[in-house]
Design an enzyme around this catalytic site. Sequence first.
Site, PDB file in Angstrom:
ATOM      1  CG  ASP A 193      -8.856   6.353   1.852  1.00 58.64           C
ATOM      2  OD1 ASP A 193      -7.863   6.626   2.543  1.00 58.64           O
ATOM      3  OD2 ASP A 193      -8.792   6.110   0.628  1.00 58.64           O
ATOM      4  CG  HIS A 221      -5.576   5.635  -1.239  1.00 57.35           C
ATOM      5  ND1 HIS A 221      -6.129   5.696   0.025  1.00 57.35           N
ATOM      6  CD2 HIS A 221      -4.302   5.200  -1.059  1.00 57.35           C
ATOM      7  CE1 HIS A 221      -5.239   5.317   0.914  1.00 57.35           C
ATOM      8  NE2 HIS A 221      -4.111   5.013   0.287  1.00 57.35           N
TER       9      HIS A 221
HETATM   10  P1  NAD Z   1       6.758  -3.338   2.423  1.00 51.93           P
HETATM   11  O1  NAD Z   1       8.016  -2.780   1.879  1.00 51.93           O
HETATM   12  O2  NAD Z   1       6.709  -3.735   3.853  1.00 51.93           O
HETATM   13  O3  NAD Z   1       6.324  -4.617   1.578  1.00 51.93           O
HETATM   14  C1  NAD Z   1       6.296  -4.617   0.197  1.00 51.93           C
HETATM   15  C2  NAD Z   1       6.632  -6.000  -0.288  1.00 51.93           C
HETATM   16  O4  NAD Z   1       6.599  -5.985  -1.723  1.00 51.93           O
HETATM   17  C3  NAD Z   1       8.042  -6.483   0.123  1.00 51.93           C
HETATM   18  O5  NAD Z   1       7.963  -7.735   0.775  1.00 51.93           O
HETATM   19  C4  NAD Z   1       8.780  -6.589  -1.201  1.00 51.93           C
HETATM   20  O6  NAD Z   1       9.729  -7.643  -1.223  1.00 51.93           O
HETATM   21  C5  NAD Z   1       7.628  -6.859  -2.149  1.00 51.93           C
HETATM   22  N1  NAD Z   1       7.964  -6.622  -3.551  1.00 51.93           N
HETATM   23  C6  NAD Z   1       8.736  -5.646  -4.093  1.00 51.93           C
HETATM   24  N2  NAD Z   1       8.836  -5.819  -5.421  1.00 51.93           N
HETATM   25  C7  NAD Z   1       8.102  -6.913  -5.733  1.00 51.93           C
HETATM   26  C8  NAD Z   1       7.829  -7.596  -6.940  1.00 51.93           C
HETATM   27  N3  NAD Z   1       8.303  -7.176  -8.104  1.00 51.93           N
HETATM   28  N4  NAD Z   1       7.064  -8.697  -6.876  1.00 51.93           N
HETATM   29  C9  NAD Z   1       6.564  -9.140  -5.699  1.00 51.93           C
HETATM   30  N5  NAD Z   1       6.780  -8.523  -4.515  1.00 51.93           N
HETATM   31  C10 NAD Z   1       7.553  -7.432  -4.544  1.00 51.93           C
HETATM   32  O7  NAD Z   1       5.590  -2.283   2.104  1.00 51.93           O
HETATM   33  P2  NAD Z   1       4.111  -2.245   2.712  1.00 51.93           P
HETATM   34  O8  NAD Z   1       4.099  -1.431   3.921  1.00 51.93           O
HETATM   35  O9  NAD Z   1       3.573  -3.621   2.756  1.00 51.93           O
HETATM   36  O10 NAD Z   1       3.356  -1.401   1.562  1.00 51.93           O
HETATM   37  C11 NAD Z   1       3.184  -1.922   0.282  1.00 51.93           C
HETATM   38  C12 NAD Z   1       2.492  -0.925  -0.627  1.00 51.93           C
HETATM   39  O11 NAD Z   1       1.148  -0.688  -0.189  1.00 51.93           O
HETATM   40  C13 NAD Z   1       3.148   0.448  -0.667  1.00 51.93           C
HETATM   41  O12 NAD Z   1       3.177   0.912  -1.995  1.00 51.93           O
HETATM   42  C14 NAD Z   1       2.224   1.307   0.174  1.00 51.93           C
HETATM   43  O13 NAD Z   1       2.299   2.665  -0.164  1.00 51.93           O
HETATM   44  C15 NAD Z   1       0.892   0.711  -0.171  1.00 51.93           C
HETATM   45  N6  NAD Z   1      -0.202   1.002   0.752  1.00 51.93           N
HETATM   46  C16 NAD Z   1      -1.432   1.235   0.234  1.00 51.93           C
HETATM   47  C17 NAD Z   1      -2.498   1.484   1.051  1.00 51.93           C
HETATM   48  C18 NAD Z   1      -3.874   1.712   0.477  1.00 51.93           C
HETATM   49  O14 NAD Z   1      -4.742   2.194   1.197  1.00 51.93           O
HETATM   50  N7  NAD Z   1      -4.141   1.386  -0.760  1.00 51.93           N
HETATM   51  C19 NAD Z   1      -2.320   1.502   2.441  1.00 51.93           C
HETATM   52  C20 NAD Z   1      -1.059   1.262   2.951  1.00 51.93           C
HETATM   53  C21 NAD Z   1       0.018   1.023   2.093  1.00 51.93           C
HETATM   54  C1  LMR Z   2      -2.349   4.991   3.718  1.00 49.13           C
HETATM   55  O1  LMR Z   2      -3.326   5.671   3.413  1.00 49.13           O
HETATM   56  O2  LMR Z   2      -2.053   4.728   4.908  1.00 49.13           O
HETATM   57  C2  LMR Z   2      -1.480   4.411   2.639  1.00 49.13           C
HETATM   58  O3  LMR Z   2      -1.830   4.916   1.391  1.00 49.13           O
HETATM   59  C3  LMR Z   2      -0.021   4.518   2.916  1.00 49.13           C
HETATM   60  C4  LMR Z   2       0.495   5.922   2.862  1.00 49.13           C
HETATM   61  O4  LMR Z   2       1.471   6.148   2.149  1.00 49.13           O
HETATM   62  O5  LMR Z   2      -0.037   6.798   3.542  1.00 49.13           O
END
Ligand code: NAD
Ligand code: LMR
Length: 328
Positions: free
Chosen positions: A151, A179
């Site tokens: 953010d 967030h």
């Molecule tokens: P993705 O599906 O590409 O990757 C997630 C990974 O987690 C996969 O490789 C999956 O195998 C793994 N996984 C699932 N269960 C698991 C477990 N029990 N133990 C270990 N690994 C496990 O998803 P992504 O795009 O990498 O996003 C991941 C998370 O981050 C989502 O929840 C998304 O919303 C979040 N996110 C947060 C922010 C933020 O600003 N905080 C920003 C973007 C995404």
């Molecule tokens: C973001 O802000 O990009 C992440 O929290 C992923 C989402 O779900 O938007």
Amino acid sequence: MVKAVVLGAAGGIGQPLSLLLKASPLVDELGLYDVVNTPGVAADLSHISSRAKVSGFLPKDDGLKNALTGADVVVIPAGIPRKPGMTRDDLFKVNAGIVQTLVKGIADFAPKAFVLIISNPVNSTVPIAAEVLKKAGVFDPKRLFGVTTLDVVRAETFVQEYSGQADPSQTFIPVVGGHSGETIVPLFSKAKPSFQIPGDKYDALVNRVQFGGDEVVKAKEGAGSATLSMAYAGFRFAESVIKAQKGEKNILEPTYVYLPGVSGGDAIAKETGVEYFSVPVELGANGAEKAVNILEGVTDQEKKLLEAAIKGLKGNIEKGIDFVNNPP
Ligand code: NAD
Ligand code: LMR
């Protein structure tokens, strides 16, 4: 010696985040854990001629234990991402359990590690992590962080035409609250160096920071949410935590913390009425040394944004706490 561990290392965020950690001269050992594909990701990264020694772990053969043992910093991007039309709260059903299980592992095998939660919904997954650590008797609020850096990164980027910075990351913009959507509150009035946003552009800018995640989800058309910008942001925050641990001073990062457990946080918790809130935090050798109360003297527009954020956060926080204490 610094050991960093990524839980969810084979995912969209996990892979580029692991690459950045592998490339960092601050990391000596890198543990990659996921339910799939970590041997391949680790083998690939291990050919890079940087200092970190990389190992990949799967759940079999005590993988979580072996990944976490000796960890100083654990970053968690494990869990499902959004598709168009979903809110972050829609991810709770699946991701709450994933975060709970992984943090139980941290309580058992790396109870002193700094824990950086990326998995959504962050507003709820951080309270889940805290409750799990509390139950295990190892909760140190100074060591648990919800990563809200994306953010901040978005705010820096989207205001560049007004901040006038050639390098947008040189503007400090505190983004506070939580967030997700309206819980994200950019405090442009507190930016340093300061700048003016034309009155007719303000609402759109705030909205773009609050809903920047949706912009990416929509553009990816079902293929997930922000991964590359998140890896950049997650690395930037992890790097700050590691630098502070190594003794560097004056590191200030907005992050979502359990306020009553951080020096200066109690007053902010009383003022906002919520125990979890993102504020600029001074990082030190032991983690979150001080929560900075940046809420004094905000503009009337920002006060309104804060009110809406606090309202939304309350339910998200309760939902997380309840998940651990009154299992469904
Ligand atoms: P993705 O599906 O590409 O990757 C997630 C990974 O987690 C996969 O490789 C999956 O195998 C793994 N996984 C699932 N269960 C698991 C477990 N029990 N133990 C270990 N690994 C496990 O998803 P992504 O795009 O990498 O996003 C991941 C998370 O981050 C989502 O929840 C998304 O919303 C979040 N996110 C947060 C922010 C933020 O600003 N905080 C920003 C973007 C995404
Ligand atoms: C973001 O802000 O990009 C992440 O929290 C992923 C989402 O779900 O938007």
